[in-house]
Design an enzyme around this catalytic site. Structure first.
Site, mmCIF file in Angstrom:
data_model
loop_
_atom_site.group_PDB
_atom_site.id
_atom_site.type_symbol
_atom_site.label_atom_id
_atom_site.label_comp_id
_atom_site.label_asym_id
_atom_site.label_seq_id
_atom_site.Cartn_x
_atom_site.Cartn_y
_atom_site.Cartn_z
ATOM 1 N N TYR A 68 -1.903 -1.353 10.911
ATOM 2 C CA TYR A 68 -2.147 -1.704 9.473
ATOM 3 C C TYR A 68 -1.100 -1.262 8.366
ATOM 4 C CZ TYR A 68 -3.687 -1.538 4.840
ATOM 5 O OH TYR A 68 -3.672 -1.487 3.382
ATOM 6 N N SER B 15 0.909 -1.188 0.087
ATOM 7 C CA SER B 15 0.068 -0.044 -0.124
ATOM 8 C C SER B 15 0.950 1.599 0.067
ATOM 9 C CB SER B 15 -1.025 0.063 1.146
ATOM 10 O OG SER B 15 -1.599 1.193 1.380
ATOM 11 N N LYS C 89 2.312 -3.648 6.477
ATOM 12 C CA LYS C 89 2.671 -3.683 5.056
ATOM 13 C C LYS C 89 4.068 -3.523 4.928
ATOM 14 C CE LYS C 89 -1.530 -4.568 3.307
ATOM 15 N NZ LYS C 89 -1.785 -5.825 2.726
#
Ligand code: UDP
Length: 335
Positions: free
Chosen positions: A150, A125, A154
């Site tokens: 979150y 992302s 990644k």
């Protein structure tokens, strides 16, 4: 050629990618535990494509179950979409996010290694860029400074993939850094259907337009942007899905390597532009109010998409109007 294993294939980006893979004639195996998706998505993929695939309802943290999938199928490559993705929830439940996203990826990679499957496409992302030093963002921009667990999952998985490749350069890895995926398949049969109150702008707008939520809160209109509201690179999910097929082509063709690509359109749109386009294209009202900034938000984020264009032949073809029309078309069918 063997089969393509898609983890999280019933999810938002996973399901759209499976449709494109099946349309291209690929053989697909899906694993999903429906933690954030519905069983009917699988039927709808079949309706759209008229094709079938193999499906296992398993959790990718279940090592034995994952091994069984590799035992029973001639897997050639893996696209990993499985993972938790709610930013706000990740702040409340960091351990769940680290265990599921990182633990799941590691178990998958270990199993791949055991079965000598070494082509891996990872859903990363633009969040890994943190607060970017400048826009548009190239793949060479500094990464780090993520503002929630979150995003950090990644970032850490990207690092794990770098370390893995360094230890064994027979791996063939593609990291795709998504900008803001929105919209839905034009059939309206699959799309984004978050549980509870949405975090992201587009699903929030569709729920307001549908009368399910009373009004949109625009998080800040005092940013240093064209109209003061946040600017993002929204990309139609079908364009994004096609990027994964090009990434697989790259892994199948080229020498081994670890490759990183931004998947965006290169265009930045503000929250107000999104709302106004949605209203105009769909002829609906979207009441909104200006609210305080949301913690952790950045002013502007959009891609320099030239590396993906030059090396993968990737180019987004759908514009903001397509995204708004298809997003609404899907939402209407859920009512
Ligand atoms: N946004 C907003 N209201 C909402 C949700 C989002 O104003 O209810 C804004 C947000 O501040 C950002 C943009 O819309 O400028 C995109 O937010 P989203 O959460 O969809 O993506 P991200 O911030 O992760 O890029």
């Amino acid at each position: 050629m063997g089969k393509i294993l898609v983890t999280g294939g019933a999810g938002y980006i996973g399901s759209h990618t499976v449709v494109e893979l099946l349309n291209k004639g690929e053989e697909v195996v899906i694993i999903d535990n429906f933690s954030n998706s519905k069983k009917e998505v699988l039927d709808n993929i079949k309706k759209i494509t008229n094709k079938d695939f193999k499906f296992y309802e398993i959790n990718y943290l279940d090592r034995d179950a994952v091994e069984k999938v590799f035992e029973e199928n001639d897997i050639d490559s893996v696209i990993n979409f499985a993972g938790y993705k709610a930013v706000g929830e990740s702040v409340q439940k960091p351990l769940e996010y680290y265990e599921n996203n990182i633990g799941g990826a590691v178990i998958l990679l270990e199993t791949m290694k055991k079965y000598n499957v070494k082509k891996f496409v990872f859903s990363s992302s633009a969040t890994v860029y943190g607060n970017p030093e400048k826009v548009p963002i190239t793949e060479e921009s500094k990464i780090g400074g993520t503002t929630n667990p979150y995003g950090t999952t990644k970032l850490y998985i990207e690092q794990i993939l770098q370390d893995l490749y360094k230890s064994d350069n027979t791996w063939d890895i593609c990291i795709l850094r998504y900008f803001n995926p929105v919209g839905a398949h034009e059939s309206g049969l699959i799309g984004e259907d978050p549980k509870g109150i949405p975090n992201n702008l587009m699903p929030y707008i569709t729920k307001v337009a549908a009368g399910i939520l009373p009004e949109l809160s625009i998080f800040g209109n005092d940013y240093n942007t064209k109209d003061g509201t946040g600017v993002r690179d929204y990309i139609h999910v079908v364009d994004l899905a096609k990027g994964h097929l090009l990434a697989l082509d790259k892994l199948n063709k080229e020498d081994n390597g670890i490759f990183i690509y931004n998947l965006g359109t290169g265009k930045g749109y503000s929250v107000l532009e999104m709302v106004e386009t949605f209203k105009k294209v769909n002829n609906v009202d979207v009441p909104y109010k200006i609210a305080p900034r949301r913690e952790g938000d950045i002013a502007e984020c959009y891609a320099d998409p030239s590396k993906a264009k030059n090396e993968l032949g990737f180019e987004a073809t759908k514009n903001l109007e397509d995204m708004c029309r298809d997003g609404w078309n899907y939402q209407k069918k859920q009512l």
